[in-house]
Design an enzyme around this catalytic site. Sequence first.
Site, PDB file in Angstrom:
ATOM      1  N   ARG A   1       0.949  14.366  13.646  1.00 16.20           N
ATOM      2  CA  ARG A   1       1.607  14.079  12.359  1.00 16.20           C
ATOM      3  C   ARG A   1       1.765  15.364  11.572  1.00 16.20           C
ATOM      4  O   ARG A   1       1.000  15.651  10.658  1.00 16.20           O
ATOM      5  CB  ARG A   1       0.815  13.018  11.585  1.00 16.20           C
ATOM      6  CG  ARG A   1       0.845  11.693  12.313  1.00 16.20           C
ATOM      7  CD  ARG A   1       0.143  10.616  11.566  1.00 16.20           C
ATOM      8  NE  ARG A   1       0.932  10.081  10.479  1.00 16.20           N
ATOM      9  CZ  ARG A   1       0.568   9.018   9.757  1.00 16.20           C
ATOM     10  NH1 ARG A   1      -0.568   8.405  10.025  1.00 16.20           N
ATOM     11  NH2 ARG A   1       1.327   8.569   8.793  1.00 16.20           N
TER      12      ARG A   1
ATOM     13  N   ARG B   1      -4.779  10.422   4.723  1.00 17.50           N
ATOM     14  CA  ARG B   1      -3.671  11.371   4.826  1.00 17.50           C
ATOM     15  C   ARG B   1      -2.769  11.349   3.597  1.00 17.50           C
ATOM     16  O   ARG B   1      -2.255  12.380   3.178  1.00 17.50           O
ATOM     17  CB  ARG B   1      -2.788  11.018   6.036  1.00 17.50           C
ATOM     18  CG  ARG B   1      -3.365  11.294   7.357  1.00 17.50           C
ATOM     19  CD  ARG B   1      -2.313  11.005   8.411  1.00 17.50           C
ATOM     20  NE  ARG B   1      -1.142  11.857   8.220  1.00 17.50           N
ATOM     21  CZ  ARG B   1      -1.021  13.072   8.690  1.00 17.50           C
ATOM     22  NH1 ARG B   1      -1.981  13.604   9.405  1.00 17.50           N
ATOM     23  NH2 ARG B   1       0.065  13.779   8.472  1.00 17.50           N
TER      24      ARG B   1
ATOM     25  N   ASP C   1       4.825   0.308  11.819  1.00 17.48           N
ATOM     26  CA  ASP C   1       3.575  -0.262  11.309  1.00 17.48           C
ATOM     27  C   ASP C   1       3.387  -1.729  11.700  1.00 17.48           C
ATOM     28  O   ASP C   1       2.336  -2.318  11.408  1.00 17.48           O
ATOM     29  CB  ASP C   1       3.489  -0.121   9.783  1.00 17.48           C
ATOM     30  CG  ASP C   1       3.157   1.307   9.375  1.00 17.48           C
ATOM     31  OD1 ASP C   1       2.868   2.123  10.257  1.00 17.48           O
ATOM     32  OD2 ASP C   1       3.188   1.596   8.165  1.00 17.48           O
TER      33      ASP C   1
ATOM     34  N   ARG D   1      -8.717  -0.600   4.732  1.00 18.72           N
ATOM     35  CA  ARG D   1      -7.865   0.441   4.140  1.00 18.72           C
ATOM     36  C   ARG D   1      -6.517  -0.140   3.721  1.00 18.72           C
ATOM     37  O   ARG D   1      -5.915   0.330   2.769  1.00 18.72           O
ATOM     38  CB  ARG D   1      -7.615   1.560   5.158  1.00 18.72           C
ATOM     39  CG  ARG D   1      -8.792   2.463   5.408  1.00 18.72           C
ATOM     40  CD  ARG D   1      -8.355   3.625   6.279  1.00 18.72           C
ATOM     41  NE  ARG D   1      -7.002   4.010   5.909  1.00 18.72           N
ATOM     42  CZ  ARG D   1      -6.031   4.310   6.768  1.00 18.72           C
ATOM     43  NH1 ARG D   1      -6.261   4.301   8.054  1.00 18.72           N
ATOM     44  NH2 ARG D   1      -4.839   4.638   6.332  1.00 18.72           N
TER      45      ARG D   1
ATOM     46  N   CYS E   1      -4.699  12.727  13.810  1.00 19.33           N
ATOM     47  CA  CYS E   1      -4.598  11.319  13.444  1.00 19.33           C
ATOM     48  C   CYS E   1      -4.552  10.494  14.720  1.00 19.33           C
ATOM     49  O   CYS E   1      -3.972  10.925  15.719  1.00 19.33           O
ATOM     50  CB  CYS E   1      -3.335  11.131  12.628  1.00 19.33           C
ATOM     51  SG  CYS E   1      -3.001   9.437  12.207  1.00 19.33           S
TER      52      CYS E   1
ATOM     53  N   ILE F   1       8.620   6.345  16.680  1.00 21.67           N
ATOM     54  CA  ILE F   1       8.193   7.127  15.505  1.00 21.67           C
ATOM     55  C   ILE F   1       6.924   7.937  15.806  1.00 21.67           C
ATOM     56  O   ILE F   1       6.884   9.139  15.579  1.00 21.67           O
ATOM     57  CB  ILE F   1       7.941   6.209  14.281  1.00 21.67           C
ATOM     58  CG1 ILE F   1       9.108   5.238  14.072  1.00 21.67           C
ATOM     59  CG2 ILE F   1       7.686   7.046  13.028  1.00 21.67           C
ATOM     60  CD1 ILE F   1      10.411   5.835  13.621  1.00 21.67           C
TER      61      ILE F   1
ATOM     62  N   LYS G   1       0.834  -1.206   0.000  1.00 21.35           N
ATOM     63  CA  LYS G   1       0.000   0.000   0.000  1.00 21.35           C
ATOM     64  C   LYS G   1       0.868   1.256   0.000  1.00 21.35           C
ATOM     65  O   LYS G   1       0.630   2.195  -0.757  1.00 21.35           O
ATOM     66  CB  LYS G   1      -0.897  -0.014   1.249  1.00 21.35           C
ATOM     67  CG  LYS G   1      -1.579   1.298   1.542  1.00 21.35           C
ATOM     68  CD  LYS G   1      -2.452   1.223   2.778  1.00 21.35           C
ATOM     69  CE  LYS G   1      -1.773   1.587   4.067  1.00 21.35           C
ATOM     70  NZ  LYS G   1      -1.484   3.018   4.257  1.00 21.35           N
ATOM     71  N   ASN G   2       1.888   1.265   0.842  1.00 25.22           N
ATOM     72  CA  ASN G   2       2.687   2.484   0.991  1.00 25.22           C
ATOM     73  C   ASN G   2       3.640   2.735  -0.170  1.00 25.22           C
ATOM     74  O   ASN G   2       4.250   3.789  -0.254  1.00 25.22           O
ATOM     75  CB  ASN G   2       3.462   2.455   2.321  1.00 25.22           C
ATOM     76  CG  ASN G   2       2.523   2.647   3.501  1.00 25.22           C
ATOM     77  OD1 ASN G   2       1.348   2.955   3.319  1.00 25.22           O
ATOM     78  ND2 ASN G   2       3.037   2.457   4.706  1.00 25.22           N
TER      79      ASN G   2
END
Length: 422
Positions: free
Chosen positions: A121, A92, A307, A399, A116, A329, A22-23
């Site tokens: 963020r 986002r 993640d 998502r 978020c 993070i 996805k990213n």
Amino acid sequence: MYRFLVSGGQPLRGAVQTASAKNAVLPILAACLLTEETCTITNLPALEDVNMMLQLLRSMGVAVERQGRAARITAAGRVSTEAPYDIVRKMRASYYVLGPLVARFGRAKVSLPGGCAIGARPVDLHLRGMSGLGAKVTIEHGYIDARAKKLAGAALMLEGAKGPSVGATANTMMAAVLAGGETVISGAACEPEIVDLADFLNCLGAKVSGAGTPEVRIKGVRRLSGAEYRPIPDRIEAGTFAAAACITCGDVEIRLCRPDHLTAVIDVLRRAGARVETTRSSMRVCCKGRAKACDITTAPYPGFPTDLQAQFTALLSTAAGTSVVTENIFEGRFLHAMELARMGARIDVKGSTAVVHGVERLSSAQVMASDLRASAALVLAGLAAEGTTEVLRVYHLDRGYEKLERKLSKLGAKVERVADST
Ligand code: UD1
């Protein structure tokens, strides 16, 4: 609205295939705005975020044709340079259109994404990238407005207080490919998704080198062509299946993945007592008996990915012994700890650290997650819990995970998607 019913206790066994990342896909789709020629992106995952990015492109006047798992994208003719709040607030990553729009059309008006669930963020580094390339950036009425007749290459330092930014590196790279002269980004994010974006841009005729290191060099070109491209496999999805194999004491082969993108994760799996065998494009994760406690610290790539923190916190909540999970993070990213506690997990959160006292068994409960990866953590916990866990609001999962319930069911899990009655 849907929820999952997860009946715990089945060890996962068999093989599963990961989808494209996805990213990686999201910035690549946005980068299609950089050329008037057609780009074909193949092996697109069936994800809500991907649908949303395609919807955003369509709303801007871009032609998007879907053919099975591919999308043909042509940003010719009149393209609107605005990304409205209505879409950005739902995803986002819509801010990825900022760089391509300013670079190609000299103007971008992109809604500020706002708050978020995983913590603050900010977008200051994205803006630093745009203004560093000569754009005049203002923020008015909730929108970032960036304008430039022609961007100019520059030496830019993009590392922030929390380290490098994946999004700001990608946005600045996309803007710099059409800028005049050379851009050098120092403090660049090194994630595989950045390398994939650079590979895609180079397929379009861009001149990007050094992606995957902290210094990325981009020689601006006048125009870019079209291309056909298949994005990299999803390392976060692969890591989630690996954690699922371990938490259920199972034996799972994860196909079409890139173990070389998962070094820190494989290290944690082995420390937790799993046997991990890898080939170039697959890995087999086998865990006989309860996992062992081990400490995890999230860090930019090649460190352990934030993640996967929630999913591995779920795994460690049933491990033998006490583990310390440090989130470097996104400091607010422990909301799943409270939900896991409702299933019997013993987790003490203090600031950016969670001390996880492993329990022998979790017990089922109704739980609800506030973000994508936290939802996956609750599903994993449900796979290991006694009884049937109800995970509410699975739209978060949709998502970022393609048909998670089907993939888990094929591995022998008892996971059912049901529609909410109200
Ligand atoms: C991307 C991923 C997300 C992942 C994250 C970190 C996408 C669509 N999302 O998010 O899944 O969790 O990388 O690997 O690819 N920061 C600033 N200023 C900025 C931008 C970021 O201070 O302008 C901070 C963030 O608050 C965070 C850190 O930098 O603490 C890293 O964030 P960043 O890498 O930018 O994350 P995203 O690109 O938003």
